[in-house]
Design a protein around this motif. Sequence first.
Motif, PDB file in Angstrom:
ATOM      1  N   LYS A 120      14.174   3.988   9.392  1.00 31.41           N
ATOM      2  CA  LYS A 120      13.262   3.488  10.422  1.00 31.41           C
ATOM      3  C   LYS A 120      12.335   4.612  10.866  1.00 31.41           C
ATOM      4  O   LYS A 120      12.711   5.780  10.870  1.00 31.41           O
ATOM      5  CB  LYS A 120      14.033   2.990  11.648  1.00 31.41           C
ATOM      6  N   CYS A 121      11.118   4.248  11.257  1.00 30.01           N
ATOM      7  CA  CYS A 121      10.168   5.200  11.831  1.00 30.01           C
ATOM      8  C   CYS A 121      10.166   4.989  13.337  1.00 30.01           C
ATOM      9  O   CYS A 121       9.932   3.876  13.812  1.00 30.01           O
ATOM     10  CB  CYS A 121       8.778   4.968  11.257  1.00 30.01           C
ATOM     11  N   ALA A 139       8.159   6.664  15.523  1.00 26.76           N
ATOM     12  CA  ALA A 139       6.916   7.142  16.129  1.00 26.76           C
ATOM     13  C   ALA A 139       6.358   6.047  17.040  1.00 26.76           C
ATOM     14  O   ALA A 139       6.524   4.858  16.775  1.00 26.76           O
ATOM     15  CB  ALA A 139       5.895   7.490  15.053  1.00 26.76           C
ATOM     16  N   SER A 140       5.688   6.445  18.115  1.00 23.83           N
ATOM     17  CA  SER A 140       5.115   5.456  19.033  1.00 23.83           C
ATOM     18  C   SER A 140       3.879   4.779  18.451  1.00 23.83           C
ATOM     19  O   SER A 140       3.493   3.689  18.880  1.00 23.83           O
ATOM     20  CB  SER A 140       4.766   6.118  20.368  1.00 23.83           C
ATOM     21  N   ALA A 141       3.241   5.399  17.470  1.00 19.80           N
ATOM     22  CA  ALA A 141       2.081   4.831  16.782  1.00 19.80           C
ATOM     23  C   ALA A 141       2.066   5.364  15.356  1.00 19.80           C
ATOM     24  O   ALA A 141       2.581   6.443  15.088  1.00 19.80           O
ATOM     25  CB  ALA A 141       0.791   5.210  17.494  1.00 19.80           C
ATOM     26  N   ILE A 142       1.480   4.608  14.453  1.00 24.31           N
ATOM     27  CA  ILE A 142       1.394   4.988  13.049  1.00 24.31           C
ATOM     28  C   ILE A 142      -0.080   5.077  12.671  1.00 24.31           C
ATOM     29  O   ILE A 142      -0.862   4.184  12.982  1.00 24.31           O
ATOM     30  CB  ILE A 142       2.077   3.944  12.137  1.00 24.31           C
ATOM     31  N   TYR A 143      -0.472   6.148  11.979  1.00 25.22           N
ATOM     32  CA  TYR A 143      -1.850   6.343  11.549  1.00 25.22           C
ATOM     33  C   TYR A 143      -1.864   6.468  10.029  1.00 25.22           C
ATOM     34  O   TYR A 143      -1.329   7.429   9.478  1.00 25.22           O
ATOM     35  CB  TYR A 143      -2.425   7.596  12.214  1.00 25.22           C
ATOM     36  N   CYS A 179       0.111   8.434   5.092  1.00 27.44           N
ATOM     37  CA  CYS A 179       0.539   8.351   6.486  1.00 27.44           C
ATOM     38  C   CYS A 179       0.209   9.669   7.175  1.00 27.44           C
ATOM     39  O   CYS A 179       0.809  10.705   6.871  1.00 27.44           O
ATOM     40  CB  CYS A 179       2.039   8.080   6.561  1.00 27.44           C
ATOM     41  N   LYS A 180      -0.738   9.646   8.078  1.00 23.91           N
ATOM     42  CA  LYS A 180      -1.125  10.853   8.818  1.00 23.91           C
ATOM     43  C   LYS A 180      -0.199  11.106  10.009  1.00 23.91           C
ATOM     44  O   LYS A 180      -0.330  12.128  10.689  1.00 23.91           O
ATOM     45  CB  LYS A 180      -2.572  10.739   9.308  1.00 23.91           C
ATOM     46  N   THR A 181       0.738  10.208  10.267  1.00 21.86           N
ATOM     47  CA  THR A 181       1.682  10.353  11.372  1.00 21.86           C
ATOM     48  C   THR A 181       2.760  11.382  11.027  1.00 21.86           C
ATOM     49  O   THR A 181       3.382  11.968  11.898  1.00 21.86           O
ATOM     50  CB  THR A 181       2.332   9.000  11.694  1.00 21.86           C
ATOM     51  N   PHE A 182       2.980  11.625   9.743  1.00 26.75           N
ATOM     52  CA  PHE A 182       4.051  12.524   9.286  1.00 26.75           C
ATOM     53  C   PHE A 182       3.972  13.898   9.946  1.00 26.75           C
ATOM     54  O   PHE A 182       2.922  14.518  10.018  1.00 26.75           O
ATOM     55  CB  PHE A 182       3.970  12.715   7.769  1.00 26.75           C
ATOM     56  N   LYS A 190       7.397  -5.337  13.624  1.00 28.07           N
ATOM     57  CA  LYS A 190       8.530  -5.055  14.505  1.00 28.07           C
ATOM     58  C   LYS A 190       9.237  -3.772  14.072  1.00 28.07           C
ATOM     59  O   LYS A 190       9.589  -2.940  14.896  1.00 28.07           O
ATOM     60  CB  LYS A 190       9.508  -6.225  14.494  1.00 28.07           C
ATOM     61  N   ASP A 191       9.438  -3.634  12.782  1.00 23.32           N
ATOM     62  CA  ASP A 191      10.106  -2.450  12.239  1.00 23.32           C
ATOM     63  C   ASP A 191       9.186  -1.787  11.221  1.00 23.32           C
ATOM     64  O   ASP A 191       8.618  -2.462  10.368  1.00 23.32           O
ATOM     65  CB  ASP A 191      11.411  -2.823  11.539  1.00 23.32           C
ATOM     66  N   VAL A 192       9.044  -0.479  11.315  1.00 21.71           N
ATOM     67  CA  VAL A 192       8.307   0.284  10.318  1.00 21.71           C
ATOM     68  C   VAL A 192       9.332   1.094   9.551  1.00 21.71           C
ATOM     69  O   VAL A 192      10.088   1.876  10.147  1.00 21.71           O
ATOM     70  CB  VAL A 192       7.254   1.202  10.977  1.00 21.71           C
ATOM     71  N   LEU A 193       9.389   0.897   8.247  1.00 21.72           N
ATOM     72  CA  LEU A 193      10.368   1.581   7.420  1.00 21.72           C
ATOM     73  C   LEU A 193       9.759   2.825   6.793  1.00 21.72           C
ATOM     74  O   LEU A 193       8.581   2.854   6.454  1.00 21.72           O
ATOM     75  CB  LEU A 193      10.879   0.647   6.328  1.00 21.72           C
ATOM     76  N   CYS A 194      10.567   3.855   6.656  1.00 21.14           N
ATOM     77  CA  CYS A 194      10.130   5.121   6.086  1.00 21.14           C
ATOM     78  C   CYS A 194      11.304   5.778   5.376  1.00 21.14           C
ATOM     79  O   CYS A 194      12.396   5.849   5.925  1.00 21.14           O
ATOM     80  CB  CYS A 194       9.604   6.038   7.191  1.00 21.14           C
ATOM     81  N   GLU A 195      11.085   6.251   4.167  1.00 14.09           N
ATOM     82  CA  GLU A 195      12.129   6.936   3.408  1.00 14.09           C
ATOM     83  C   GLU A 195      11.955   8.444   3.398  1.00 14.09           C
ATOM     84  O   GLU A 195      12.668   9.144   2.698  1.00 14.09           O
ATOM     85  CB  GLU A 195      12.156   6.397   1.978  1.00 14.09           C
ATOM     86  N   VAL A 196      11.004   8.969   4.160  1.00 12.59           N
ATOM     87  CA  VAL A 196      10.736  10.410   4.195  1.00 12.59           C
ATOM     88  C   VAL A 196      11.638  11.023   5.270  1.00 12.59           C
ATOM     89  O   VAL A 196      11.237  11.219   6.408  1.00 12.59           O
ATOM     90  CB  VAL A 196       9.246  10.690   4.471  1.00 12.59           C
ATOM     91  N   ASN A 197      12.873  11.331   4.892  1.00 22.02           N
ATOM     92  CA  ASN A 197      13.853  11.754   5.889  1.00 22.02           C
ATOM     93  C   ASN A 197      13.656  13.171   6.414  1.00 22.02           C
ATOM     94  O   ASN A 197      14.383  13.606   7.291  1.00 22.02           O
ATOM     95  CB  ASN A 197      15.284  11.547   5.389  1.00 22.02           C
ATOM     96  N   ASN A 198      12.644  13.892   5.931  1.00 18.57           N
ATOM     97  CA  ASN A 198      12.351  15.196   6.525  1.00 18.57           C
ATOM     98  C   ASN A 198      11.207  15.093   7.547  1.00 18.57           C
ATOM     99  O   ASN A 198      10.708  16.102   8.024  1.00 18.57           O
ATOM    100  CB  ASN A 198      12.030  16.244   5.450  1.00 18.57           C
ATOM    101  N   CYS A 199      10.813  13.866   7.907  1.00 16.18           N
ATOM    102  CA  CYS A 199       9.816  13.648   8.958  1.00 16.18           C
ATOM    103  C   CYS A 199      10.521  13.601  10.313  1.00 16.18           C
ATOM    104  O   CYS A 199      11.603  13.023  10.435  1.00 16.18           O
ATOM    105  CB  CYS A 199       9.077  12.328   8.722  1.00 16.18           C
TER     106      CYS A 199
END
Length: 51
Positions: free
Chosen positions: A20-21, A23-27, A44-47, A3-12
């Motif tokens: 929170k991420c 993105a419509s899809a995560i790779y 994470c190739k979505t970055f 339901k939720d994808v968490l991400c700490e890379v705030n320069n993405c």
Amino acid sequence: MAKDVLCEVNNCKFWAPGNKCNASAIYVVSHHGQQAKNSRETDCKTFEPKI
């Protein structure tokens, strides 16, 4: 599906408040073919960097 994808890379560009991420899809890929032993062996190739 998560339901939720968490991400700490705030320069993405997909980073949103609350780590929170949005993105419509995560790779995600493994460094060693199709199997990984731990999270350090994945990327994470979505970055995409914020511009």
